[in-house]
Scaffold this active site. Structure first.
Site, mmCIF file in Angstrom:
data_model
loop_
_atom_site.group_PDB
_atom_site.id
_atom_site.type_symbol
_atom_site.label_atom_id
_atom_site.label_comp_id
_atom_site.label_asym_id
_atom_site.label_seq_id
_atom_site.Cartn_x
_atom_site.Cartn_y
_atom_site.Cartn_z
ATOM 1 N N LYS A 192 9.125 4.282 -9.847
ATOM 2 C CA LYS A 192 9.227 3.145 -10.778
ATOM 3 C C LYS A 192 7.944 2.338 -10.674
ATOM 4 O O LYS A 192 7.730 1.593 -9.730
ATOM 5 C CB LYS A 192 10.433 2.259 -10.411
ATOM 6 C CG LYS A 192 11.030 1.608 -11.613
ATOM 7 C CD LYS A 192 10.775 0.192 -11.986
ATOM 8 C CE LYS A 192 10.275 -0.946 -11.281
ATOM 9 N NZ LYS A 192 9.213 -1.648 -12.056
ATOM 10 N N GLU A 268 6.181 -2.199 2.283
ATOM 11 C CA GLU A 268 4.766 -2.591 2.421
ATOM 12 C C GLU A 268 4.613 -3.851 1.591
ATOM 13 O O GLU A 268 4.588 -3.783 0.363
ATOM 14 C CB GLU A 268 3.843 -1.509 1.850
ATOM 15 C CG GLU A 268 3.939 -0.160 2.515
ATOM 16 C CD GLU A 268 3.233 -0.120 3.850
ATOM 17 O OE1 GLU A 268 2.554 -1.091 4.208
ATOM 18 O OE2 GLU A 268 3.409 0.895 4.548
ATOM 19 N N CYS A 303 -3.486 -6.362 -1.129
ATOM 20 C CA CYS A 303 -2.511 -6.866 -0.149
ATOM 21 C C CYS A 303 -3.178 -7.275 1.153
ATOM 22 O O CYS A 303 -2.797 -8.253 1.774
ATOM 23 C CB CYS A 303 -1.455 -5.806 0.102
ATOM 24 S SG CYS A 303 -2.169 -4.215 0.522
ATOM 25 N N GLU A 401 0.141 -16.297 0.036
ATOM 26 C CA GLU A 401 -0.657 -15.211 -0.539
ATOM 27 C C GLU A 401 -1.005 -15.582 -1.980
ATOM 28 O O GLU A 401 -0.111 -15.761 -2.813
ATOM 29 C CB GLU A 401 0.150 -13.914 -0.515
ATOM 30 C CG GLU A 401 -0.660 -12.734 -1.013
ATOM 31 C CD GLU A 401 0.143 -11.438 -1.056
ATOM 32 O OE1 GLU A 401 1.294 -11.469 -1.516
ATOM 33 O OE2 GLU A 401 -0.400 -10.410 -0.632
HETATM 34 P P1 NAD Z 1 6.346 -7.435 -6.991
HETATM 35 O O1 NAD Z 1 7.081 -7.545 -5.708
HETATM 36 O O2 NAD Z 1 6.559 -8.470 -8.012
HETATM 37 O O3 NAD Z 1 6.696 -6.052 -7.710
HETATM 38 C C1 NAD Z 1 6.608 -4.824 -7.035
HETATM 39 C C2 NAD Z 1 7.561 -3.847 -7.672
HETATM 40 O O4 NAD Z 1 8.890 -4.354 -7.496
HETATM 41 C C3 NAD Z 1 7.363 -3.667 -9.173
HETATM 42 O O5 NAD Z 1 7.583 -2.321 -9.505
HETATM 43 C C4 NAD Z 1 8.436 -4.554 -9.774
HETATM 44 O O6 NAD Z 1 8.878 -4.125 -11.044
HETATM 45 C C5 NAD Z 1 9.551 -4.430 -8.754
HETATM 46 N N1 NAD Z 1 10.449 -5.586 -8.766
HETATM 47 C C6 NAD Z 1 10.126 -6.862 -9.098
HETATM 48 N N2 NAD Z 1 11.227 -7.647 -9.025
HETATM 49 C C7 NAD Z 1 12.262 -6.847 -8.653
HETATM 50 C C8 NAD Z 1 13.656 -7.059 -8.411
HETATM 51 N N3 NAD Z 1 14.221 -8.255 -8.572
HETATM 52 N N4 NAD Z 1 14.414 -5.999 -8.022
HETATM 53 C C9 NAD Z 1 13.849 -4.780 -7.874
HETATM 54 N N5 NAD Z 1 12.562 -4.514 -8.125
HETATM 55 C C10 NAD Z 1 11.757 -5.529 -8.489
HETATM 56 O O7 NAD Z 1 4.825 -7.277 -6.588
HETATM 57 P P2 NAD Z 1 3.564 -7.163 -7.551
HETATM 58 O O8 NAD Z 1 3.328 -8.507 -8.156
HETATM 59 O O9 NAD Z 1 3.702 -5.978 -8.446
HETATM 60 O O10 NAD Z 1 2.402 -6.815 -6.501
HETATM 61 C C11 NAD Z 1 1.802 -7.765 -5.730
HETATM 62 C C12 NAD Z 1 2.403 -7.786 -4.331
HETATM 63 O O11 NAD Z 1 2.356 -6.487 -3.761
HETATM 64 C C13 NAD Z 1 1.621 -8.664 -3.393
HETATM 65 O O12 NAD Z 1 2.492 -9.442 -2.618
HETATM 66 C C14 NAD Z 1 0.876 -7.665 -2.517
HETATM 67 O O13 NAD Z 1 0.531 -8.138 -1.257
HETATM 68 C C15 NAD Z 1 1.848 -6.548 -2.444
HETATM 69 N N6 NAD Z 1 1.175 -5.294 -2.076
HETATM 70 C C16 NAD Z 1 1.343 -4.809 -0.804
HETATM 71 C C17 NAD Z 1 0.684 -3.651 -0.407
HETATM 72 C C18 NAD Z 1 0.850 -3.097 0.994
HETATM 73 O O14 NAD Z 1 0.512 -1.943 1.205
HETATM 74 N N7 NAD Z 1 1.334 -3.863 1.943
HETATM 75 C C19 NAD Z 1 -0.135 -2.983 -1.312
HETATM 76 C C20 NAD Z 1 -0.283 -3.502 -2.592
HETATM 77 C C21 NAD Z 1 0.384 -4.661 -2.965
#
Ligand code: NAD
Length: 498
Positions: A192, A268, A303, A401
Site C-alpha cells: 500500500k 520504521e 526519516c 520531527e
Molecule cells: P504517514 O505515517 O502519514 O503515512 C505512512 C503510510 O501510512 C502511508 O501509506 C499512509 O497512507 C498510511 N496511513 C496514514 N494514516 C493511516 C491510518 N490512519 N491507518 C493506516 N494507515 C495509515 O507518514 P508519511 O507522511 O507518509 O511519511 C513521513 C513519515 O515517515 C515521517 O515521520 C518519517 O520519519 C517516516 N519515515 C520513516 C522511515 C524509517 O525508515 N524509519 C523512512 C521514511 C519515512
C-alpha cells in the site's frame, strides 16, 4: 535562473509518460471496486498529474484473498530459495531497464530532484531487490545442540500474507526495503503506497509478474491511509504489517493488531536525529558541509535527517557559517532540471506544516540565520534551506520531527552535555558524531540511543547493514539479513531418536 540543457529533455519525457493508476490484484490491473479515484497533484507545478484508484476495504479483502490463495498454493512459498532468488534478480533487472521511467514517476509524484531519483532512489531500490535475490539461497537454518537422543531443527517459516504500508519520501526505495525480504522469505505481499506517491509502486507490479513472480504473490492496493491502510491493519487474514511512516500512525498499527488477530508489526517511524560535531572533528569543514546535506537532502523529507546539529561551543560560529554557506549554495528549483538540488515539498499540506514550524522557531526565540521563506518566482511547494541557531532543547523545533529543510543548531560545552541533549528525544533512529578521538567514538556511540550511529560521516549505509530505530522510532530492521527476521517465524521440529 538558467536551466540545465537537459531540462527540456526531461520535460519532454515527462509529457510522454503514460501513468497507470489502477490497483494490481491477482496479476492484473483493476479499478477500485467502488470505481472511485483520487487526484494526484504535481507539487512542483500545482497541476493535476493524474488520478489513482482509491482502494478501500473491499479491494483489500480481494487482495488478501488472492495473496492467501497464492501462498497456500505453495508455488512461491515452497519454491526452492534459489528459484525464488533468480526471479527476484530478474525483477531487479527489469526495474533497472525501466529506471528512467520510474525515476520520472518519483520526481513528478513527490517533487524530489530528478538527479536524485536517477542516482540514488533507483540504484538503491534495484540493489535491494538484487541483494535479497542473491542472498536468499545462502541463508542456513539451525540445529540445536540437544542431547544425542533428539534432533531439534529450527527453520525459518514464511508468515503468509504480509502487508507493506509505506511513505512518500522515498516511495520506491521504501517499498523495495519491504518487498524484497518479504518475497525472498516466501511470503505473499500487498503493497500500500502512500496516497501522495502511488505511481512507481503500481508500475513495478507488472514488472514483478514479468519477472516470474506468480499471480497473487505481489499485489498493490493504492488508497488512503484511513481506508486502505486501516483495512490492512485490521484484517484478520493479514499475518504481518511492515510499516514505514510516522510514529503516530505506527502506534495505530499496534492498536489495529491488538484489535484484530495480533498480527506481527514491524515499525520504521520518525526521527529527530542528532549530529554531534566536537571541536576535535578531523575536518570541521567536511563535518559542516555534511551536516548541511544531512538535513537539506531530499528537502529534509528524510526519516534520519540530521535535524539537530549539536556543536561544541568554541567552534560553533565557524561551523554555522559553513552550514549557512553550503545551504545557500544549494540550487532550489524545478525537480525536472538535472541541476536542481532541492526540489518541491511533497504537497501544500506538508509545505504549510514546515512553514508553521519556522514560525514557531522564531516565536520561541531561536535565531534564524538563513532561509525561512518560500522562494519567490517558483510555483508549488518550495522552501529555502533554513538554519536556526541558538536553539534550546525545550523548543518545539528541537523536539518535533519537522520533515522539511529546517535545521536546529544547539551548542554544548562538554561530552556529557552533548550526550544528554542528543538523547533527550522520544526518537532513536540515527545519530552522527564527528571526532578524531577513537576512544570517544566508542564511548559516545555506546551511550547514544539510536539504531545507527555514524562516526565522521552522516547518512552512510549499505544494503548489508541493518537500518531501524530505538525508542519511538520503531522496532525491527530493514536491509541486511536481519530484515528476514520480521517476515519469518522460527519453527522448531523436535525429532526423538531415543
Ligand atoms: P504517514 O505515517 O502519514 O503515512 C505512512 C503510510 O501510512 C502511508 O501509506 C499512509 O497512507 C498510511 N496511513 C496514514 N494514516 C493511516 C491510518 N490512519 N491507518 C493506516 N494507515 C495509515 O507518514 P508519511 O507522511 O507518509 O511519511 C513521513 C513519515 O515517515 C515521517 O515521520 C518519517 O520519519 C517516516 N519515515 C520513516 C522511515 C524509517 O525508515 N524509519 C523512512 C521514511 C519515512
Amino acid at each position: 535562473m538558467s536551466h540545465s540543457p537537459n531540462f527540456t529533455l526531461w520535460q519532454r519525457k515527462a509529457a510522454d509518460l503514460k501513468l497507470e493508476g489502477r490497483a494490481f490484484i491477482s496479476g492484473a490491473y483493476v479499478e477500485a471496486l467502488s470505481g472511485e479515484r483520487f487526484e494526484r497533484i504535481n507539487p512542483a507545478t500545482g497541476k493535476v498529474l493524474g488520478t489513482v484508484a482509491a482502494g478501500d476495504k473491499a479491494d483489500v479483502d480481494l487482495a488478501v484473498k488472492s495473496a492467501r490463495k497464492a501462498f497456500e498454493s505453495g508455488f512461491w512459498s515452497k519454491m526452492s530459495p534459489s528459484d525464488r532468488g533468480r526471479r527476484l534478480i530478474r525483477f531487479a533487472e527489469l526495474v533497472e531497464q525501466h529506471a528512467e521511467e520510474l525515476a520520472l514517476l518519483e520526481t513528478l509524484d513527490m517533487g524530489k530532484p530528478i538527479s536524485d531519483s536517477v542516482s540514488v532512489d533507483l540504484p538503491l531500490s534495484i540493489t535491494c531487490l538484487r541483494w535479497f535475490g542473491e542472498a536468499v539461497d545462502k541463508v542456513y537454518d539451525e540445529i540445536a545442540p540437544t542431547p544425542g537422543t533428539a534432533v531439534a531443527m529450527m527453520r525459518r517459516a514464511p508468515l503468509g500474507v504480509v502487508a507493506a504500508v509505506v511513505p512518500w519520501n522515498f516511495p520506491l526505495m521504501m517499498a523495495c526495503w519491504k518487498i524484497a525480504p518479504i518475497l525472498a522469505a516466501g511470503n505473499s505481499v500487498i503493497l500500500k503506497p502512500a496516497e501522495q506517491s502511488s505511481y512507481s509502486a503500481i508500475r513495478i507490479a507488472a514488472l514483478a509478474v514479468e519477472a516470474g513472480i506468480p499471480e497473487g504473490v505481489f499485489n498493490v492496493v493504492p488508497g488512503k491511509g484511513e481506508t486502505a491502510g486501516k483495512a490492512l491493519g485490521l484484517h484478520m487474514d493479514v499475518d504481518c504489517i511492515a510499516f514505514t511512516g510516522s510514529t503516530d500512525v505506527g502506534k495505530l498499527f499496534m492498536q489495529y493488531s491488538g484489535q484484530s488477530n495480533l498480527k506481527r508489526v514491524g515499525l520504521e517511524c520518525g526521527g529527530k536525529s542528532p549530529n554531534i560535531i566536537f571541536a576535535d572533528a578531523p575536518d570541521l569543514q567536511a563535518a559542516a558541509v555534511s551536516a548541511a546535506w544531512g538535513i537539506f537532502y531530499n528537502q529534509g523529507e528524510v526519516c534520519n535527517a540530521g535535524s539537530r546539529v549539536l556543536v561544541e561551543e568554541n567552534v560553533r560560529e565557524e561551523v554555522v557559517d559553513i552550514i549557512v554557506e553550503t545551504g545557500k549554495s544549494m540550487r532550489v528549483g524545478d525537480p525536472l532540471d538535472p541541476a536542481t538540488q532541492i526540489g518541491a515539498m511533497v504537497d501544500d499540506r506538508q509545505a504549510a506544516r514546515v512553514m508553521e514550524y519556522i514560525a514557531s522557531g522564531k516565536a520561541e526565540g531561536a535565531r534564524i540565520v538563513s532561509g525561512g521563506h518560500q522562494p519567490s518566482g517558483l510555483p508549488g511547494c518550495f522552501i529555502e534551506p533554513t538554519v536556526f541557531d541558538g536553539v534550546k532543547p525545550q523548543m518545539k523545533i528541537a523536539r518535533e520531527e519537522i520533515f522539511g529543510p529546517v535545521l536546529s543548531v544547539l551548542s554544548f560545552s562538554d561530552e556529557d552535555q552533548a550526550i544528554s541533549i542528543a538523547n533527550d528525544t522520544i526518537y532513536g533512529l540515527a545519530a552522527g558524531m564527528w571526532t578524531r578521538d577513537v576512544n570517544r567514538t566508542f564511548r559516545v556511540s555506546d551511550k547514544l540511543n539510536a539504531g545507527v550511529v555514524w562516526v565522521n560521516c552522516f547518512d552512510h549505509g549499505h544494503i548489508s547493514s541493518p537500518f531501524g530505530g530505538f525508542k519511538q522510532s520503531g522496532f525491527g530492521r530493514d536491509k541486511s539479513l536481519h530484515a528476514l527476521d520480521k517476515y519469518t517465524d522460527i519453527k522448531t521440529t523436535w525429532i526423538n531418536l531415543g
